[in-house]
Motif scaffolding. Structure first.
Motif, mmCIF file in Angstrom:
data_model
loop_
_atom_site.group_PDB
_atom_site.id
_atom_site.type_symbol
_atom_site.label_atom_id
_atom_site.label_comp_id
_atom_site.label_asym_id
_atom_site.label_seq_id
_atom_site.Cartn_x
_atom_site.Cartn_y
_atom_site.Cartn_z
ATOM 1 N N ARG A 105 43.473 38.625 36.310
ATOM 2 C CA ARG A 105 42.019 38.490 36.242
ATOM 3 C C ARG A 105 41.582 37.665 37.453
ATOM 4 N NH1 ARG A 105 43.955 37.292 31.086
ATOM 5 N NH2 ARG A 105 43.739 35.060 31.484
ATOM 6 N N ILE A 106 41.330 38.360 38.554
ATOM 7 C CA ILE A 106 40.956 37.680 39.797
ATOM 8 C C ILE A 106 39.711 38.337 40.373
ATOM 9 C CG2 ILE A 106 43.263 36.868 40.370
ATOM 10 C CD1 ILE A 106 43.681 39.269 42.086
ATOM 11 N N SER A 107 39.027 37.613 41.241
ATOM 12 C CA SER A 107 37.713 38.041 41.707
ATOM 13 C C SER A 107 37.746 39.387 42.407
ATOM 14 C CB SER A 107 37.129 36.987 42.654
ATOM 15 O OG SER A 107 38.025 36.739 43.727
ATOM 16 N N GLU A 108 38.810 39.689 43.147
ATOM 17 C CA GLU A 108 38.838 40.936 43.909
ATOM 18 C C GLU A 108 39.027 42.156 43.021
ATOM 19 O OE1 GLU A 108 43.014 41.137 45.977
ATOM 20 O OE2 GLU A 108 42.388 39.050 45.777
ATOM 21 N N THR A 109 39.417 41.968 41.776
ATOM 22 C CA THR A 109 39.567 43.109 40.864
ATOM 23 C C THR A 109 38.616 43.019 39.683
ATOM 24 O OG1 THR A 109 41.344 41.973 39.686
ATOM 25 C CG2 THR A 109 41.993 43.474 41.454
ATOM 26 N N ALA A 110 37.725 42.039 39.691
ATOM 27 C CA ALA A 110 36.784 41.891 38.581
ATOM 28 C C ALA A 110 35.793 43.048 38.570
ATOM 29 C CB ALA A 110 36.045 40.564 38.693
ATOM 30 N N THR A 111 35.401 43.449 37.390
ATOM 31 C CA THR A 111 34.398 44.504 37.225
ATOM 32 C C THR A 111 33.331 44.005 36.262
ATOM 33 O OG1 THR A 111 35.511 45.522 35.342
ATOM 34 C CG2 THR A 111 36.181 46.255 37.537
ATOM 35 N N LYS A 112 32.290 44.800 36.106
ATOM 36 C CA LYS A 112 31.250 44.432 35.146
ATOM 37 C C LYS A 112 31.816 44.350 33.736
ATOM 38 C CE LYS A 112 27.313 46.338 37.716
ATOM 39 N NZ LYS A 112 26.210 47.335 37.710
ATOM 40 N N GLU A 113 32.758 45.262 33.439
ATOM 41 C CA GLU A 113 33.346 45.263 32.094
ATOM 42 C C GLU A 113 34.328 44.108 31.928
ATOM 43 O OE1 GLU A 113 33.437 47.810 34.166
ATOM 44 O OE2 GLU A 113 31.982 49.211 33.316
ATOM 45 N N ASN A 114 34.971 43.685 33.020
ATOM 46 C CA ASN A 114 35.962 42.613 32.966
ATOM 47 C C ASN A 114 35.658 41.601 34.069
ATOM 48 O OD1 ASN A 114 38.288 43.595 31.006
ATOM 49 N ND2 ASN A 114 37.586 45.371 32.183
ATOM 50 N N PRO A 115 34.651 40.766 33.865
ATOM 51 C CA PRO A 115 34.230 39.851 34.928
ATOM 52 C C PRO A 115 35.087 38.594 35.038
ATOM 53 C CG PRO A 115 32.836 39.579 33.007
ATOM 54 C CD PRO A 115 33.778 40.708 32.675
ATOM 55 N N ASP A 116 35.981 38.369 34.076
ATOM 56 C CA ASP A 116 36.744 37.126 34.029
ATOM 57 C C ASP A 116 37.616 36.972 35.276
ATOM 58 O OD1 ASP A 116 38.291 34.932 33.373
ATOM 59 O OD2 ASP A 116 38.409 35.481 31.267
ATOM 60 N N THR A 117 37.570 35.819 35.932
ATOM 61 C CA THR A 117 38.389 35.552 37.115
ATOM 62 C C THR A 117 39.248 34.310 36.891
ATOM 63 O OG1 THR A 117 36.583 34.276 38.100
ATOM 64 C CG2 THR A 117 36.704 36.612 38.663
ATOM 65 N N SER A 118 39.758 34.159 35.688
ATOM 66 C CA SER A 118 40.442 32.919 35.332
ATOM 67 C C SER A 118 41.798 32.747 35.997
ATOM 68 C CB SER A 118 40.606 32.835 33.811
ATOM 69 O OG SER A 118 41.331 33.950 33.322
ATOM 70 N N ASP A 119 42.365 33.791 36.618
ATOM 71 C CA ASP A 119 43.641 33.641 37.323
ATOM 72 C C ASP A 119 43.453 33.219 38.772
ATOM 73 O OD1 ASP A 119 45.442 34.306 35.233
ATOM 74 O OD2 ASP A 119 44.940 36.425 35.484
ATOM 75 N N ASP A 120 42.214 33.179 39.232
ATOM 76 C CA ASP A 120 41.939 32.851 40.629
ATOM 77 C C ASP A 120 42.504 31.492 41.026
ATOM 78 O OD1 ASP A 120 40.770 34.972 41.930
ATOM 79 O OD2 ASP A 120 38.784 34.552 41.129
ATOM 80 N N ALA A 121 42.263 30.488 40.191
ATOM 81 C CA ALA A 121 42.651 29.120 40.554
ATOM 82 C C ALA A 121 44.157 29.011 40.743
ATOM 83 C CB ALA A 121 42.165 28.141 39.487
ATOM 84 N N LEU A 122 44.910 29.600 39.823
ATOM 85 C CA LEU A 122 46.362 29.533 39.922
ATOM 86 C C LEU A 122 46.865 30.313 41.133
ATOM 87 C CD1 LEU A 122 49.005 28.562 38.698
ATOM 88 C CD2 LEU A 122 49.014 30.595 37.234
ATOM 89 N N LEU A 123 46.299 31.495 41.363
ATOM 90 C CA LEU A 123 46.698 32.294 42.517
ATOM 91 C C LEU A 123 46.409 31.550 43.818
ATOM 92 C CD1 LEU A 123 47.658 34.938 43.835
ATOM 93 C CD2 LEU A 123 45.357 35.851 43.517
ATOM 94 N N ASP A 124 45.241 30.944 43.907
ATOM 95 C CA ASP A 124 44.880 30.203 45.122
ATOM 96 C C ASP A 124 45.793 29.000 45.331
ATOM 97 O OD1 ASP A 124 42.830 31.993 45.546
ATOM 98 O OD2 ASP A 124 41.270 30.697 44.693
#
Length: 701
Positions: A651-670
């Motif tokens: 769940r990261i910003s580059e794959t987020a969609t309107k149906e799945n807007p959650d980007t909660s994996d971004d922080a760990l990935l970064d």
């Protein structure tokens, strides 16, 4: 085994099939492929399946990102590993040769999920029958032996089946589950016993002084059935004791002629050597079951003999046929249970909630992550003690498993991500039959050993591209034009020109045609697997346009000229080919089998000078140096590892969609990308993370 008229197998199959299909309510991912400007082989995922086509990499655009489905079926390779570990030996891979491919998502079959159809149900039922036959002969499974006359549910059967169910389900079986398993055992063993009363015709001929006993017996109502015979020996002044069992399945011509029956109905049995002590004994034979089972004594029982033979010890099977049949049916019911075939994690809870996994779920997650199979004894013990919720304990176990099972982890994770597992599995059932197979197998082993060492020795992420060493055996060294290593087998040798993923034979071979290179495919592989930049699919109209361009090209064009022609065929082609072509062209010095070359077969020179985003390079080594310094490469390695460890799309910003807007994996990935950890610590950090130790039900599910 007793040959039963009643079709127990078909009855059991129907019951098991209904159970599987009833629980097969999972969401499947759709696999796609791109046929580019060069003719591509048909994309067919064959790992563990039956296809004879040689698949090519499939690097599609990201699928819709979501939390993993509630149920994920064991992949074909996981199934093989699990049943092998359950029975304590590698089961024949031929059992699975006809299976269809496992569904794949985000490069991994451990992430994919799909419905289990009727063929898959039949495949698993057939495999369960064969595996249960192996199991009843395995010391790993048969942790005890039943008592002499025990043919019903008893402490031994319970011990065997509770332990097997515990390991197969990856948790202690519930009392309700054991009731079902007991019901299968009782039903099958009871039907196997039967009641024969006056239908048995028999004769117990003789007991000889060399401890041999023989006779004949058949069922007049069912002549083709082999009757089981139990033998009991009565010492002087003592109660009779069970001595063993056999089947009346030997040739007996006199019975056939006198009784006018067909088939073999004779029996012969050698009593245990302990009776060779000179005392007088009485031996009795019973048809199936023994005293108290309402089964008749053979006609002429009670033969007396003197045990004076000095013969050595004999072996016989004390596992009675009814007990064996009941045990096998119960094992099959476990192997076809949804609790075995699917990875269950926690009951359904409120949508959007996050819940910490239990100890057995954590043990299962960790073991499948590294071993591709069920937890070992130490991991199960810690789960039973409730210690795996401690992140430090979980990390320590991950460290131990990486040390013990690093080869499995390398093949399952890197083998799928980088693609070399396909060659290992291609020849798993039957070894290489020609030199191509020998080379492809050696290339897969090289890739596995290099990655395993990167994990074992705690190398950085960059070492995937430039490790400074590789592993070769004599055949592979000869193929690469390297000095032949001393000694047999694979040896580690220092090399700046091999070992990195862009210079390994497995990757170069996989991204080629059978007898020629495919620069577009190689470029697309680098973009999708090392930079996480998969390209969009070509629609049918674009494919037709590509085909027309391909047909119109003169046959004598050079590789670079053909690539230019494709890039300029239309605006829709330019964007993708501008990214793929330079990468693939820079790898043209490697032929379809990964050998270095400076000329094509027609003696025209190989032109590989190109650039990546304006930075020039001329071969795989130079391209590796360019990629090593790019954050996109490090971020992609972290992302691929996170996907595999978490068994889901991120769940990261580059794959987020309107149906799945959650980007909660971004922080760990970064954070992990910025940290640029070693490959080993990357896995350990992810195992210690909250995302690994919990499960979340997205709001949309």
């Amino acid at each position: 085994m007793i040959r039963m008229k009643m079709n127990l197998r078909s009855q059991s199959r129907s019951m098991f099939a209904i159970g599987i299909l009833a629980f097969a309510c999972v969401v499947g991912f759709q696999n796609c492929s791109l046929n580019g400007a060069f003719p591509l082989l048909e994309v067919t995922k064959t790992e563990g399946g039956s296809s004879t086509k040689d698949p090519v990499p499939d690097f599609t655009a990201p699928e819709k990102v979501s939390e993993a489905p509630p149920l994920r079926m064991l992949s074909n390779e996981e199934y093989y590993r699990v049943v092998s570990d359950l029975v304590g030996q590698n089961v024949p891979r031929a059992l699975f040769s006809g299976w269809g491919p496992s569904p794949v998502a985000f490069d991994f079959d451990t992430v994919g999920a799909g419905l289990i159809d009727s063929k898959e149900t039949q495949d698993r039922l057939t495999a369960a029958e064969e595996i249960s036959e192996i199991a009843v002969g395995s010391p790993t499974v048969m942790v005890c032996q039943p008592g002499a006359t025990a043919v019903s549910w008893n402490a031994c059967a319970q011990q065997i089946l509770e332990r097997f169910a515990f390991r197969a389900f990856r948790r202690p079986p519930t009392s309700a589950e054991m009731t079902v398993i007991k019901g299968v055992f009782d039903q099958v063993s009871g039907q196997a016993l039967g009641t024969f009363s006056d239908d048995i015709d028999s004769n117990f001929d003789v007991a000889t002084n060399d401890l041999g006993v023989h006779g004949w017996v058949f069922d007049k109502q069912w002549e083709e059935r082999y009757v089981e015979v139990h033998f009991y020996v009565q010492p002087p002044g003592a109660q009779q004791e069970f001595a063993g069992a056999t089947l009346a399945d030997r040739p007996r011509g006199d019975v056939n002629s006198v009784k006018n029956v067909k088939g073999d109905h004779g029996f012969a049995f050698r009593l245990p050597a302990k009776y060779a002590d000179g005392r007088q004994y009485t031996v009795r034979a019973y048809a199936i079951g023994g005293p108290g089972k309402n089964n008749p004594e053979l006609a002429s029982s009670g033969k007396t003999f003197t045990g004076n033979s000095a013969g050595g010890p004999i072996s016989f099977n004390q596992l009675s046929t009814p007990f064996r049949d009941g045990l096998k049916a119960s094992l099959q019911s476990i192997l076809t249970s949804p609790n075995f075939l699917y990875k269950f994690e926690q009951p359904i809870f409120a949508k959007g909630d996050t819940q910490t996994l239990g100890d057995f779920e954590l043990a299962s997650r960790l073991s499948f992550l590294i071993m591709g199979s069920i937890p070992d004894d130490e991991l199960f013990a810690l789960a039973q003690q409730g210690k795996l919720k401690d992140p430090a304990v979980l990390r320590a176990q991950a460290t131990r498993l990486l040390d013990q099972y690093g080869d499995r982890f390398a093949m399952t994770f890197a083998g799928q991500w980088l693609g070399f597992r396909r060659y290992a599995l291609k020849y798993a059932t039957q070894g290489p039959q020609d030199d191509t197979g020998v080379l492809e197998s050696a290339m897969a082993e090289e890739s596995k050993l290099v990655f395993k060492r990167l994990i074992d020795k705690n190398y950085t992420i960059d070492a995937l591209l430039e490790p400074g060493f590789t592993f070769v055996n004599q055949r592979l060294a000869q193929h690469y034009g390297m000095s032949t290593p001393a000694g047999g087998g694979f040896q580690m040798i220092a090399s700046a020109d091999r070992g990195g993923v862009l210079m390994q034979g497995s990757v170069l071979r996989m991204t080629s045609n059978p007898d020629s290179t495919h620069p577009i495919r190689r470029g697309r592989w680098v973009l999708g697997s090392l930079l996480c930049e998969p390209l969009p699919l070509a629609d049918s109209a674009l494919r037709m346009e590509i085909d027309e361009v391909t047909k119109s090209l003169p046959p004598n064009l050079s590789v670079s000229e053909r690539l230019i022609a494709h890039r300029t065929a239309g605006q829709s082609c330019l964007g993708c080919h501008a990214k793929m072509d330079p990468i693939g062209l820079g790898l043209e010095n490697y032929d379809a089998f990964g050998r270095w070359r400076t000329k094509y077969p027609n003696n025209s020179p190989v032109v590989s000078k190109t650039d990546l985003q304006g930075v020039p390079f001329n071969n795989g080594r130079e391209l590796s140096t360019i990629l090593r310094d790019q954050e996109a490469f490090r971020r992609c390695v972290v992302r691929k590892t996170m996907t595999y460890v978490f068994s889901r799309g991120l769940r990261i910003s580059e794959t987020a969609t309107k149906e799945n807007p959650d980007t909660s994996d971004d922080a760990l990935l970064d954070a992990l990308t910025k940290k640029s950890p070693t490959l080993r610590n990357l896995v350990l950090d992810l195992v210690s993370s909250e995302s690994f130790r919990s499960v979340r039900r997205p709001a949309g599910q």
